[in-house]
Design a protein around this motif. Structure first.
Motif, PDB file in Angstrom:
ATOM      1  N   GLN A   1     -12.757 -25.972  -3.139  1.00 24.04           N
ATOM      2  CA  GLN A   1     -12.277 -24.940  -4.089  1.00 24.04           C
ATOM      3  C   GLN A   1     -11.493 -23.695  -3.647  1.00 24.04           C
ATOM      4  O   GLN A   1     -11.760 -23.190  -2.424  1.00 24.04           O
ATOM      5  CB  GLN A   1     -13.680 -24.269  -4.972  1.00 24.04           C
ATOM      6  CG  GLN A   1     -13.342 -23.256  -5.547  1.00 24.04           C
ATOM      7  CD  GLN A   1     -12.594 -23.578  -7.080  1.00 24.04           C
ATOM      8  OE1 GLN A   1     -13.087 -24.732  -7.709  1.00 24.04           O
ATOM      9  NE2 GLN A   1     -11.612 -22.915  -7.341  1.00 24.04           N
ATOM     10  N   PHE A   2     -10.641 -23.366  -4.262  1.00 27.86           N
ATOM     11  CA  PHE A   2      -9.584 -22.134  -3.916  1.00 27.86           C
ATOM     12  C   PHE A   2      -9.991 -20.950  -4.528  1.00 27.86           C
ATOM     13  O   PHE A   2     -10.466 -21.239  -5.615  1.00 27.86           O
ATOM     14  CB  PHE A   2      -8.264 -22.356  -4.054  1.00 27.86           C
ATOM     15  CG  PHE A   2      -7.432 -23.547  -3.212  1.00 27.86           C
ATOM     16  CD1 PHE A   2      -6.957 -23.168  -1.865  1.00 27.86           C
ATOM     17  CD2 PHE A   2      -7.368 -24.512  -3.838  1.00 27.86           C
ATOM     18  CE1 PHE A   2      -6.328 -23.784  -1.094  1.00 27.86           C
ATOM     19  CE2 PHE A   2      -6.625 -25.869  -2.800  1.00 27.86           C
ATOM     20  CZ  PHE A   2      -6.183 -25.264  -1.606  1.00 27.86           C
ATOM     21  N   TRP A   3     -10.144 -19.712  -3.603  1.00 26.23           N
ATOM     22  CA  TRP A   3     -10.363 -18.603  -4.239  1.00 26.23           C
ATOM     23  C   TRP A   3      -9.015 -17.788  -4.114  1.00 26.23           C
ATOM     24  O   TRP A   3      -8.379 -18.020  -2.966  1.00 26.23           O
ATOM     25  CB  TRP A   3     -11.466 -17.704  -3.481  1.00 26.23           C
ATOM     26  CG  TRP A   3     -12.782 -18.589  -3.680  1.00 26.23           C
ATOM     27  CD1 TRP A   3     -13.171 -19.786  -3.349  1.00 26.23           C
ATOM     28  CD2 TRP A   3     -14.209 -17.884  -3.984  1.00 26.23           C
ATOM     29  NE1 TRP A   3     -14.454 -19.799  -3.600  1.00 26.23           N
ATOM     30  CE2 TRP A   3     -15.040 -18.679  -4.016  1.00 26.23           C
ATOM     31  CE3 TRP A   3     -14.309 -16.318  -4.342  1.00 26.23           C
ATOM     32  CZ2 TRP A   3     -16.342 -18.606  -4.560  1.00 26.23           C
ATOM     33  CZ3 TRP A   3     -15.439 -16.229  -4.835  1.00 26.23           C
ATOM     34  CH2 TRP A   3     -16.628 -17.087  -4.699  1.00 26.23           C
ATOM     35  N   MET A   4      -8.819 -16.768  -4.586  1.00 24.09           N
ATOM     36  CA  MET A   4      -7.577 -16.110  -4.779  1.00 24.09           C
ATOM     37  C   MET A   4      -7.556 -14.667  -5.307  1.00 24.09           C
ATOM     38  O   MET A   4      -8.734 -14.250  -5.922  1.00 24.09           O
ATOM     39  CB  MET A   4      -6.488 -16.892  -5.594  1.00 24.09           C
ATOM     40  CG  MET A   4      -5.139 -16.317  -5.220  1.00 24.09           C
ATOM     41  SD  MET A   4      -3.703 -17.315  -5.595  1.00 24.09           S
ATOM     42  CE  MET A   4      -4.171 -17.736  -7.176  1.00 24.09           C
ATOM     43  N   ARG A   5      -6.852 -13.774  -4.761  1.00 22.17           N
ATOM     44  CA  ARG A   5      -6.760 -12.433  -5.218  1.00 22.17           C
ATOM     45  C   ARG A   5      -5.185 -11.737  -5.172  1.00 22.17           C
ATOM     46  O   ARG A   5      -4.549 -12.430  -4.400  1.00 22.17           O
ATOM     47  CB  ARG A   5      -7.535 -11.739  -4.515  1.00 22.17           C
ATOM     48  CG  ARG A   5      -7.343 -11.437  -2.807  1.00 22.17           C
ATOM     49  CD  ARG A   5      -8.083  -9.893  -2.142  1.00 22.17           C
ATOM     50  NE  ARG A   5      -7.030  -8.820  -2.870  1.00 22.17           N
ATOM     51  CZ  ARG A   5      -7.485  -7.707  -2.223  1.00 22.17           C
ATOM     52  NH1 ARG A   5      -8.374  -7.222  -1.273  1.00 22.17           N
ATOM     53  NH2 ARG A   5      -6.726  -6.741  -2.719  1.00 22.17           N
ATOM     54  N   ASP A   6      -4.778 -10.829  -5.955  1.00 23.20           N
ATOM     55  CA  ASP A   6      -3.476 -10.242  -5.616  1.00 23.20           C
ATOM     56  C   ASP A   6      -3.848  -9.078  -4.636  1.00 23.20           C
ATOM     57  O   ASP A   6      -4.782  -8.586  -4.158  1.00 23.20           O
ATOM     58  CB  ASP A   6      -3.292  -9.375  -6.900  1.00 23.20           C
ATOM     59  CG  ASP A   6      -3.016 -10.619  -8.161  1.00 23.20           C
ATOM     60  OD1 ASP A   6      -2.618 -11.536  -7.854  1.00 23.20           O
ATOM     61  OD2 ASP A   6      -3.149 -10.009  -9.441  1.00 23.20           O
TER      62      ASP A   6
ATOM     63  N   GLY B   1     -10.187 -24.968 -11.736  1.00 22.69           N
ATOM     64  CA  GLY B   1      -9.353 -26.106 -11.664  1.00 22.69           C
ATOM     65  C   GLY B   1      -8.341 -26.134 -10.607  1.00 22.69           C
ATOM     66  O   GLY B   1      -7.814 -27.291 -10.234  1.00 22.69           O
ATOM     67  N   LEU B   2      -8.362 -25.232  -9.682  1.00 22.95           N
ATOM     68  CA  LEU B   2      -7.449 -25.094  -8.407  1.00 22.95           C
ATOM     69  C   LEU B   2      -8.345 -25.659  -7.166  1.00 22.95           C
ATOM     70  O   LEU B   2      -9.106 -24.824  -6.678  1.00 22.95           O
ATOM     71  CB  LEU B   2      -7.120 -23.619  -8.171  1.00 22.95           C
ATOM     72  CG  LEU B   2      -6.079 -23.534  -7.190  1.00 22.95           C
ATOM     73  CD1 LEU B   2      -4.614 -24.168  -7.541  1.00 22.95           C
ATOM     74  CD2 LEU B   2      -5.425 -21.948  -6.947  1.00 22.95           C
TER      75      LEU B   2
ATOM     76  N   ASP C   1       3.833 -19.685  -7.739  1.00 22.60           N
ATOM     77  CA  ASP C   1       4.900 -19.617  -6.791  1.00 22.60           C
ATOM     78  C   ASP C   1       4.467 -19.630  -5.397  1.00 22.60           C
ATOM     79  O   ASP C   1       3.857 -18.671  -4.856  1.00 22.60           O
ATOM     80  CB  ASP C   1       5.901 -18.304  -6.925  1.00 22.60           C
ATOM     81  CG  ASP C   1       7.324 -18.363  -6.010  1.00 22.60           C
ATOM     82  OD1 ASP C   1       7.178 -19.254  -5.215  1.00 22.60           O
ATOM     83  OD2 ASP C   1       7.615 -17.230  -6.275  1.00 22.60           O
ATOM     84  N   ILE C   2       4.448 -20.844  -4.716  1.00 22.26           N
ATOM     85  CA  ILE C   2       3.894 -21.081  -3.384  1.00 22.26           C
ATOM     86  C   ILE C   2       4.594 -20.128  -2.490  1.00 22.26           C
ATOM     87  O   ILE C   2       3.995 -19.563  -1.576  1.00 22.26           O
ATOM     88  CB  ILE C   2       4.153 -22.603  -3.062  1.00 22.26           C
ATOM     89  CG1 ILE C   2       3.386 -23.379  -4.029  1.00 22.26           C
ATOM     90  CG2 ILE C   2       3.587 -22.613  -1.448  1.00 22.26           C
ATOM     91  CD1 ILE C   2       3.771 -24.995  -3.508  1.00 22.26           C
ATOM     92  N   ALA C   3       5.706 -19.601  -2.661  1.00 21.80           N
ATOM     93  CA  ALA C   3       6.345 -18.737  -1.587  1.00 21.80           C
ATOM     94  C   ALA C   3       6.017 -17.310  -1.707  1.00 21.80           C
ATOM     95  O   ALA C   3       6.220 -16.659  -0.736  1.00 21.80           O
ATOM     96  CB  ALA C   3       7.961 -18.787  -1.656  1.00 21.80           C
TER      97      ALA C   3
ATOM     98  N   PHE D   1      -1.578 -25.748  -6.215  1.00 22.94           N
ATOM     99  CA  PHE D   1      -0.966 -24.539  -6.743  1.00 22.94           C
ATOM    100  C   PHE D   1       0.379 -24.872  -7.500  1.00 22.94           C
ATOM    101  O   PHE D   1       0.706 -24.071  -8.667  1.00 22.94           O
ATOM    102  CB  PHE D   1      -0.694 -23.502  -5.350  1.00 22.94           C
ATOM    103  CG  PHE D   1      -1.725 -22.887  -4.825  1.00 22.94           C
ATOM    104  CD1 PHE D   1      -2.174 -21.888  -5.327  1.00 22.94           C
ATOM    105  CD2 PHE D   1      -2.262 -23.676  -3.925  1.00 22.94           C
ATOM    106  CE1 PHE D   1      -3.322 -21.277  -4.683  1.00 22.94           C
ATOM    107  CE2 PHE D   1      -3.391 -23.194  -3.356  1.00 22.94           C
ATOM    108  CZ  PHE D   1      -4.122 -21.868  -3.631  1.00 22.94           C
ATOM    109  N   ALA D   2       1.216 -25.833  -6.889  1.00 23.44           N
ATOM    110  CA  ALA D   2       2.348 -25.983  -7.661  1.00 23.44           C
ATOM    111  C   ALA D   2       2.207 -26.847  -8.752  1.00 23.44           C
ATOM    112  O   ALA D   2       2.858 -26.603 -10.248  1.00 23.44           O
ATOM    113  CB  ALA D   2       3.104 -27.019  -6.832  1.00 23.44           C
ATOM    114  N   ALA D   3       1.152 -27.597  -9.209  1.00 24.27           N
ATOM    115  CA  ALA D   3       0.635 -28.027 -10.443  1.00 24.27           C
ATOM    116  C   ALA D   3       0.369 -27.269 -11.526  1.00 24.27           C
ATOM    117  O   ALA D   3       0.387 -27.486 -12.483  1.00 24.27           O
ATOM    118  CB  ALA D   3      -0.469 -29.185 -10.056  1.00 24.27           C
TER     119      ALA D   3
END
Length: 196
Positions: free
Chosen positions: A190-195, A169-170, A93-95, A87-89
């Motif tokens: 593999q990372f999955w994400m949502r808002d 790519g995450l 914002d990891i926080a 995530f940082a790469a």
């Protein structure tokens, strides 16, 4: 859900039933696609560390007194570097991100809506903490993996219904011992994400 209850554990209550949750994780993650050869000692250490993280949550599902499912989550900032670094790469914002670590459910209780209950509770915890994104990761297996059972159904459609998407790519790598192996091997996740 016919006699099945869920309970959200935070703070001092996070240690309730940790041995039962550890045993369930070993049972469920032995199956494809993880094929994990777990140990109770490792699982106890892992869950104890998770329980000590500020903002962590464990959601347990019970039938009577028996724990038949569990789901964990914590702010991404409290996770291992292997999970934060991708995530940082990519400039996230990891926080601001909550990590939905794992969900495990005994096979005979699947298809009753508990997966949604697990995500609902963890996403509610993330919002309560003021975090704006939710993520999880899943092991990547080849479509033609010879270990894949004929009746295996990936959870992609369920995750997509929950508005999660794989982020190009995450990815990260992590090591664990697979069934039949003597040593840990590298696995791609593999990372999955949502808002939120």
């Amino acid at each position: 859900m016919g006699g099945i209850t869920t309970e959200i554990l935070t703070g001092d209550r996070l240690t309730v039933g940790l041995d039962a949750v550890a045993g369930l994780r070993i049972e469920v993650f032995r199956s494809y696609p993880y094929l994990y050869e777990g140990s109770l000692d490792y699982e106890r250490r892992y869950l104890t560390k998770l329980a000590q993280a500020p903002g962590a949550v464990i959601v347990v599902a019970r039938e009577g007194d028996k724990i038949i499912g569990a789901s964990t989550g914590l702010p991404l900032i409290a996770e291992h570097d292997e999970f934060k670094a991708p995530f940082a790469a990519q400039g996230f914002d990891i926080a601001t991100i909550f990590y939905c670590a794992e969900s495990v459910l005994s096979a005979s209780y699947r298809g009753r809506g508990l997966g949604h209950a697990f995500f609902d509770a963890r996403e509610a915890q993330a919002r309560q903490l003021g975090l704006t994104r939710s993520t999880f990761c899943a092991v990547v297996r080849a479509e033609d993996d010879p270990r894949r059972p004929p009746d295996y159904r990936p959870l992609d459609a369920f995750w997509t219904k929950r508005q999660y998407r794989p982020v190009r790519g995450l990815v990260t790598t992590y090591h664990w011992t697979e069934i039949g192996n003597m040593a840990e091997t590298e696995q791609t996740l593999q990372f999955w994400m949502r808002d939120l």
